[in-house]
Enzyme design. Structure first.
Site, PDB file in Angstrom:
ATOM      1  CB  CYS A 111      -6.486  -0.159   5.086  1.00  0.00           C
ATOM      2  SG  CYS A 111      -7.583   1.214   5.830  1.00  0.00           S
ATOM      3  CG  HIS A 154      -4.794  -0.399   8.629  1.00  0.00           C
ATOM      4  ND1 HIS A 154      -4.719  -0.063   7.044  1.00  0.00           N
ATOM      5  CD2 HIS A 154      -4.322  -2.022   8.784  1.00  0.00           C
ATOM      6  CE1 HIS A 154      -3.532  -0.133   6.496  1.00  0.00           C
ATOM      7  NE2 HIS A 154      -3.602  -1.697   7.205  1.00  0.00           N
ATOM      8  CG  ASP A 177      -1.885  -4.286   6.840  1.00  0.00           C
ATOM      9  OD1 ASP A 177      -1.218  -3.246   6.410  1.00  0.00           O
ATOM     10  OD2 ASP A 177      -1.608  -4.398   7.859  1.00  0.00           O
ATOM     11  CD  GLN A 186      -2.307   1.502   2.469  1.00  0.00           C
ATOM     12  OE1 GLN A 186      -3.395   0.190   2.497  1.00  0.00           O
ATOM     13  NE2 GLN A 186      -2.732   2.956   2.774  1.00  0.00           N
TER      14      GLN A 186
END
Length: 231
Positions: free
Chosen positions: A95, A169, A184, A89
């Site tokens: 996210c 998140h 993630d 990211q």
């Protein structure tokens, strides 16, 4: 160049399912709320479940854990399956988009992408790239960014300015080759949480969500969605 920050998405299945539709995901699977992590709550989740998406508060306790974990993973990089699709990211507050990308593109054996769609074009360009290159490609994808911004403004709560850093998140939990992975994009690597199976995936993923909650026992702002056969 695409924006380097966007308005954060909220954990709202109606909005996010609309987002997936606009991205060109043609699927019998939808995002649904998970209202409890005990057996009764999980047994209410439609099957099969292809991914679990967790939205959690970014607290000091979490940041301390994340930094320690990153040092450990960097010292001993994990073995990543070739068919795991992981994206770094680089767009601030994106996210939510990353979570959807990870949920969909790690389940293409079950999920159809419409021809000439935003998601399929991205996948075709990104599938042979590194996670870092995929992240930079997504950063430059104006179609993704524009749809994200439009859908973020449709949420039920007032959207904060896009240049503010969100204090929540999203992450995604998926099963790849009967191994449970936490994806993630803010981390350097996917995180393996051990063996799983089609039958146990939802319960194993729920266990990981409980571990996040246990690190911040005073926090209540956790929400969970399942990407499941809701039809």
């Amino acid at each position: 160049m695409a924006s380097s920050f966007v308005i954060p998405l909220e954990s709202n299945p109606d909005v996010l399912n609309k987002y997936l539709e606009k991205l060109g995901v043609a699927s019998k699977y939808d995002l649904v709320d998970v209202f409890g992590l005990d057996d009764d709550g999980l047994n209410c989740v439609p099957r099969p479940t292809k991914a679990l998406i967790l939205l959690f508060p970014v607290s000091d306790a979490y940041e301390e854990f994340r930094k320690k974990q990153d040092v450990e993973l960097s010292a001993k990089p994990p073995t990543i399956p070739e068919n795991l699709f992981f994206v770094r990211q680089y767009v601030r507050n994106s996210c939510g988009t990353m979570a959807l990308v990870h949920a969909v593109l790690n389940n293409l054996s079950s999920i159809e992408l419409k021809d000439d769609s935003v998601m399929k074009k991205f996948y075709e360009k990104a599938k042979e790239l590194t996670p870092e290159e995929r992240g930079r490609l997504l950063e430059q994808n104006s179609a993704f960014i524009e749809i994200h911004q439009a859908l973020a403004e449709e949420g039920q709560t007032a959207a904060p300015p896009s240049d503010e850093i969100a204090n929540k998140h999203f992450i995604t939990l998926v099963s790849i080759g009967n191994e449970l992975f936490e994806l993630d994009g803010s981390k350097n690597f996917p995180v393996s949480h051990g063996a799983t199976s089609d039958e146990k995936f939802l319960f194993d993923a729920a266990r990981v969500c409980k571990e996040f909650m246990a690190r911040d026992p005073k926090e209540l702002n956790f929400t969970i969605m399942a990407y499941a056969n809701a039809q």
